[in-house]
Enzyme design. Structure first.
Site, mmCIF file in Angstrom:
data_model
loop_
_atom_site.group_PDB
_atom_site.id
_atom_site.type_symbol
_atom_site.label_atom_id
_atom_site.label_comp_id
_atom_site.label_asym_id
_atom_site.label_seq_id
_atom_site.Cartn_x
_atom_site.Cartn_y
_atom_site.Cartn_z
ATOM 1 N N CYS A 228 77.155 35.085 105.709
ATOM 2 C CA CYS A 228 76.720 34.653 106.934
ATOM 3 C C CYS A 228 75.795 35.328 107.796
ATOM 4 O O CYS A 228 76.199 36.602 108.261
ATOM 5 C CB CYS A 228 78.150 34.262 107.904
ATOM 6 S SG CYS A 228 77.875 33.314 109.247
ATOM 7 N N CYS B 2 84.257 32.101 111.257
ATOM 8 C CA CYS B 2 83.425 31.542 110.431
ATOM 9 C C CYS B 2 84.203 32.146 109.119
ATOM 10 O O CYS B 2 84.670 33.476 109.139
ATOM 11 C CB CYS B 2 82.126 31.947 110.275
ATOM 12 S SG CYS B 2 81.396 31.954 108.629
ATOM 13 N N CYS C 154 76.113 29.059 108.832
ATOM 14 C CA CYS C 154 76.103 29.034 107.123
ATOM 15 C C CYS C 154 76.866 28.003 106.735
ATOM 16 O O CYS C 154 76.923 27.557 105.716
ATOM 17 C CB CYS C 154 76.665 30.259 106.783
ATOM 18 S SG CYS C 154 78.576 30.325 107.134
ATOM 19 N N TYR D 120 89.570 42.659 161.473
ATOM 20 C CA TYR D 120 88.396 43.427 161.808
ATOM 21 C C TYR D 120 87.763 43.261 163.191
ATOM 22 O O TYR D 120 87.003 43.871 163.696
ATOM 23 C CB TYR D 120 86.968 43.151 160.970
ATOM 24 C CG TYR D 120 87.116 41.813 160.609
ATOM 25 C CD1 TYR D 120 86.502 40.754 161.864
ATOM 26 C CD2 TYR D 120 87.157 41.019 159.340
ATOM 27 C CE1 TYR D 120 86.409 39.568 161.560
ATOM 28 C CE2 TYR D 120 86.909 39.720 159.201
ATOM 29 C CZ TYR D 120 86.440 38.947 160.203
ATOM 30 O OH TYR D 120 86.233 37.450 160.105
ATOM 31 N N CYS E 142 80.765 26.529 110.510
ATOM 32 C CA CYS E 142 80.022 27.684 111.066
ATOM 33 C C CYS E 142 78.522 27.171 111.379
ATOM 34 O O CYS E 142 77.844 26.680 110.426
ATOM 35 C CB CYS E 142 80.067 28.851 110.180
ATOM 36 S SG CYS E 142 78.935 30.076 110.957
ATOM 37 N N GLU F 10 80.464 47.284 158.473
ATOM 38 C CA GLU F 10 81.585 46.849 157.787
ATOM 39 C C GLU F 10 81.077 46.007 156.663
ATOM 40 O O GLU F 10 80.208 45.464 156.604
ATOM 41 C CB GLU F 10 82.589 46.068 158.536
ATOM 42 C CG GLU F 10 82.688 46.968 159.808
ATOM 43 C CD GLU F 10 83.372 45.776 161.096
ATOM 44 O OE1 GLU F 10 83.801 45.114 160.753
ATOM 45 O OE2 GLU F 10 83.240 46.333 162.458
ATOM 46 N N ASP G 120 84.416 37.446 152.575
ATOM 47 C CA ASP G 120 83.935 36.227 152.205
ATOM 48 C C ASP G 120 85.201 35.485 151.943
ATOM 49 O O ASP G 120 85.625 35.266 150.793
ATOM 50 C CB ASP G 120 83.009 36.138 150.908
ATOM 51 C CG ASP G 120 82.308 34.673 150.713
ATOM 52 O OD1 ASP G 120 82.504 33.846 151.752
ATOM 53 O OD2 ASP G 120 81.652 34.523 149.833
ATOM 54 N N LYS H 13 72.984 39.567 154.770
ATOM 55 C CA LYS H 13 73.548 38.752 153.709
ATOM 56 C C LYS H 13 73.038 39.573 152.392
ATOM 57 O O LYS H 13 71.777 39.880 152.471
ATOM 58 C CB LYS H 13 72.974 37.271 153.940
ATOM 59 C CG LYS H 13 73.531 36.484 154.981
ATOM 60 C CD LYS H 13 74.964 35.987 154.877
ATOM 61 C CE LYS H 13 74.753 34.641 154.320
ATOM 62 N NZ LYS H 13 76.419 34.136 154.119
ATOM 63 N N LYS I 61 81.108 42.399 154.969
ATOM 64 C CA LYS I 61 81.269 40.789 155.680
ATOM 65 C C LYS I 61 82.239 40.281 154.352
ATOM 66 O O LYS I 61 81.943 39.923 153.331
ATOM 67 C CB LYS I 61 79.817 40.317 155.695
ATOM 68 C CG LYS I 61 80.243 38.912 156.098
ATOM 69 C CD LYS I 61 78.409 38.306 156.376
ATOM 70 C CE LYS I 61 78.672 37.099 157.301
ATOM 71 N NZ LYS I 61 79.585 35.901 156.728
HETATM 72 P P1 AMP Z 1 78.855 32.931 159.109
HETATM 73 O O1 AMP Z 1 80.348 32.224 159.019
HETATM 74 O O2 AMP Z 1 78.298 33.112 157.852
HETATM 75 O O3 AMP Z 1 78.166 32.517 160.437
HETATM 76 O O4 AMP Z 1 79.502 34.392 159.408
HETATM 77 C C1 AMP Z 1 80.372 34.759 160.493
HETATM 78 C C2 AMP Z 1 81.756 35.038 159.760
HETATM 79 O O5 AMP Z 1 81.741 36.189 159.251
HETATM 80 C C3 AMP Z 1 82.731 35.126 160.856
HETATM 81 O O6 AMP Z 1 83.311 33.893 161.052
HETATM 82 C C4 AMP Z 1 83.740 35.885 160.319
HETATM 83 O O7 AMP Z 1 84.853 35.620 160.280
HETATM 84 C C5 AMP Z 1 83.052 36.452 159.017
HETATM 85 N N1 AMP Z 1 83.294 38.131 158.845
HETATM 86 C C6 AMP Z 1 83.428 38.553 157.640
HETATM 87 N N2 AMP Z 1 83.631 39.989 157.612
HETATM 88 C C7 AMP Z 1 83.450 40.201 159.197
HETATM 89 C C8 AMP Z 1 83.468 41.199 160.022
HETATM 90 N N3 AMP Z 1 83.709 42.672 159.305
HETATM 91 N N4 AMP Z 1 83.176 41.337 161.230
HETATM 92 C C9 AMP Z 1 82.882 40.163 161.562
HETATM 93 N N5 AMP Z 1 83.015 38.902 160.895
HETATM 94 C C10 AMP Z 1 83.191 38.931 159.877
HETATM 95 ZN ZN ZN Z 2 78.940 31.585 109.217
#
Ligand code: AMP
Ligand code: ZN
Length: 649
Positions: A412, A406, A393, A210, A390, A105, A109, A298, A107
């Site tokens: 130029c 400019c 020039c 998820y 500028c 899946e 952020d 990662k 990850k």
């Molecule tokens: P970390 O905080 O870097 O240790 O990573 C773990 C975190 O990744 C968990 O707290 C999840 O909330 C997050 N996370 C993001 N996407 C997913 C996913 N598809 N499945 C499980 N955890 C996920």
């Molecule tokens: Zn110029």
């Protein structure tokens, strides 16, 4: 009560159409009238659980109330690179005796959230906190439209997922915000960990589900079942979810995610692998910190911070002054970054970016990374000055909209060099053997300023230039000679009309068919073209109304430049709109496109009903498929080559 239910169903449908499908079927006014009717009824009879009035946030909270999770939210073990991934699969194989089925899946952020439903209603939502105890953020989370307020499942269940701010929402928000958000991650964290739910509502967040944490019934056997359950219960889920059986399949799935990363509308920082079958997870168990049955793979950070050391203003072909940031070198997605773009002066001011401050930088699709915001000021931070003259020039600078220009009409240097370089580049006249360095030398040594002057060059002139021996000089002369025959679209692009890019140049060529017709086009006619704005139309009209420009074009013609007009052109592709797809072995794409144009055809990027012919090379994909569906005529490369050979090409 019946009327309330009716209103809620209607309003929720309209909201879905508006926010998720981007396809509203009622006006804002009609929506507001129904909404107001519901608010009035609720004053008398109370609020139902799935009412859209929960989405607006309500009164600010005094403090965050701690929330104890029923099941701990674990952190994930991390891996980077093939070796660590292989080591993880080996560990699994050792513990289980075989390699188990794994899910892959995104990850995400953002900010981890856990949402509890009882009897089908959302009862609480909380942040992850330290994994055991988080903060209650129910009112905030209810403002997120992709969080269902009610679900079909009636048991008690904790849904885990990630609160996200889409990059498009972030951009939209920052367009009008007095204090812009630094990035999508801060955008979502700040919005949810905020005591005023009305602020959360304004950020237009999303939630991707998820996992299932606690559940009062034992109803799942695998992650696949969890995923299906979440979709059935109305949650937004990961669309790349896949199952793999070997380390090679895992690598492939991960690579695919990483390759597509720049195209996503949300941030990810890797991929998550999970053992699919829950009985195997039980066998594997947990370490102190992590489940043994999952791994976060990662990716390289997409955004890092570094020190802004200096800003230099570069003069472009159109004499626009572009601020370029000089950075303390920093590693970003596998390359060392030393420079980044900063858009324009008002953008610098808006973002509060100063010299000697730490800034966020991000790799986008462009080659050069971009500064997205201020991370932190330092005691040495000072304002970035707006240039008055500028830097190349010394001519005065004028402001036009957000940009600085400019005002020097012709002397130029960087603008001249960029003009020559643009003229010669591949998508313009395609002069073989020409580079930016050549343009610089020609300007510095011979004072060449205008493209037509290139056609007066002789081999013996070139041999006076640094690094030019006979062979190199002759090659360039040949390249210049060969460039004289050019298709109309390339020629228009080569003219360097401000705001007219490669794609719009092609549009102009298709619409007008010859330079003579384009010269007399009116702004009204131009505005009728797709995506053609008023400024672009004006620029075209202005360009051809200036005598200097038409003289330049005449001088090119006098020296033998011959534009192949597409107008009424007779040939095997006359009146045909052609799409090229897949890889060709006989010609490069651009040569193939030129041949089609030279033989009367038009070349488009994508397959639609208005396309008459698709030429499919090796490994053609979705375009070919679409052509088949539409019943468009399809040629393979052999047929293309054969047809062209009949024309003498
Ligand atoms: P970390 O905080 O870097 O240790 O990573 C773990 C975190 O990744 C968990 O707290 C999840 O909330 C997050 N996370 C993001 N996407 C997913 C996913 N598809 N499945 C499980 N955890 C996920
Ligand atoms: Zn110029």
């Amino acid at each position: 009560m019946e009327r309330m239910k009716e209103l809620i169903a209607l309003l929720n449908r309209y909201a879905k159409e508006y926010y998720e499908l981007d396809n509203p079927t009622v006006s804002d006014m009609e929506y507001d009238a129904l909404y107001y009717e519901l608010v009035e009824l609720e004053k008398e009879y109370g609020t139902l659980p799935d009412s859209p009035t929960h989405r607006i946030g309500g009164a600010p909270l005094k403090e965050f109330i701690p929330y104890k999770h029923k099941l701990k939210l674990y952190s994930l073990d991390k891996a980077k690179g093939d070796e660590e991934l292989e080591a993880y699969f080996l560990r699994l194989e050792k513990m289980l005796g075989f390699i188990p089925e794994m899910t892959v899946e995104h990850k995400f952020d953002g900010l981890t959230l856990s949402i509890t439903y009882k009897g089908g209603e959302l009862v609480t939502a909380s942040t992850r906190g330290d994994g055991t105890t988080g903060e209650t953020v129910t009112a905030q989370v209810k403002t997120i439209r992709s969080v269902p307020l009610t679900i079909p499942y009636k048991g008690e269940i904790e849904i885990q997922g990630e609160g996200l701010m889409r990059l498009s929402s972030l951009r939209k928000y920052n367009e009008t915000a007095s204090v812009p958000l630094k990035n999508a991650r801060n955008g979502v964290a700040g919005a949810i960990r905020n005591l005023d739910p009305k602020i959360t509502a304004k950020r237009n967040l999303d939630f991707v589900a998820y996992n299932v944490g606690y559940c009062s019934e034992n109803i799942f056997n695998s992650q696949t079942e969890v995923h299906d359950f979440l979709i059935k219960n109305g949650f937004l889920c990961d669309d790349v979810f896949s199952v793999v059986n070997t380390v090679d399949e895992a690598k492939k799935a991960i690579n695919k995610i990483e390759e597509n990363r720049q195209n996503l509308d949300f941030l990810i920082d890797g991929a998550v692998l999970k053992v699919n079958k829950l009985n195997l997870r039980e066998e594997l168990g947990f370490t102190e910190k992590f489940p043994r049955w999952a791994l976060a793979y990662k990716f390289e950070a997409e955004e890092v911070t570094t020190l802004l050391k200096d800003v230099v203003w570069q003069v472009s072909r159109t004499r626009k002054l572009n601020p370029l940031a000089v950075l303390e070198p920093v590693e970003l997605m596998g390359v060392t970054v030393k420079r980044a773009t900063l858009n324009n002066f008002s953008d610098i001011q808006k973002k509060g970016i100063k010299l000697n401050s730490r800034v966020f930088i991000r790799r986008s699709n462009d080659v050069i990374p971009e500064i997205t915001g201020l991370a932190e000021l330092t005691p040495e931070s000072k304002d970035i000055n707006k240039p008055e003259v500028c830097p190349a020039c010394g001519a005065p600078v004028k402001e036009e909209g957000a940009f600085l220009y400019c005002t020097n009409p012709e002397k130029c240097a960087p603008a001249i060099v960029a003009t020559l370089d643009h003229f010669a580049q591949k998508s313009c006249m395609d002069i073989d053997g020409f580079s930016e360095k050549t343009a610089e030398l020609l300007y510095n040594e011979f004072g060449i300023k205008y493209p037509y002057q290139l056609y007066d060059l002789k081999p013996e002139d070139l041999m006076k230039l640094d690094g030019f021996k006979q062979k190199k000089a002759q090659n360039l002369i040949n390249g210049i000679e060969k460039s004289k025959e050019v298709t109309l679209d390339r020629f228009i692009f080569a003219l360097g009309i401000p705001t007219i890019g490669k794609k719009t140049a092609t549009q102009l060529a298709d619409a007008f068919g010859s330079i003579e017709k384009l010269k007399t086009a009116t702004a009204e006619e131009l505005c009728k073209l797709d995506d053609f704005g008023g400024v672009m139309a004006e620029n075209v009209v202005k360009f051809f109304s200036e005598q200097e420009n038409t003289e330049q074009i005449e001088k090119l013609f006098e020296r033998g430049v011959k534009v192949i007009n597409t107008e009424n052109k007779e040939g095997i592709f006359s009146g045909k709109n052609v799409v090229l797809t897949g890889s060709l072995s006989h010609y490069t794409r651009s040569v193939a496109a030129d041949l089609i144009k030279k033989n009367g055809g038009k070349v488009s990027d994508s397959v639609s009903k208005s396309v008459n012919l698709v030429i499919a090379g090796e490994a053609a994909g979705s375009k070919l498929e679409k052509a088949r569906k539409l019943g468009t005529e399809i040629w393979d490369e052999a047929k293309f080559v054969e047809m062209l050979s009949k024309t003498g090409n």
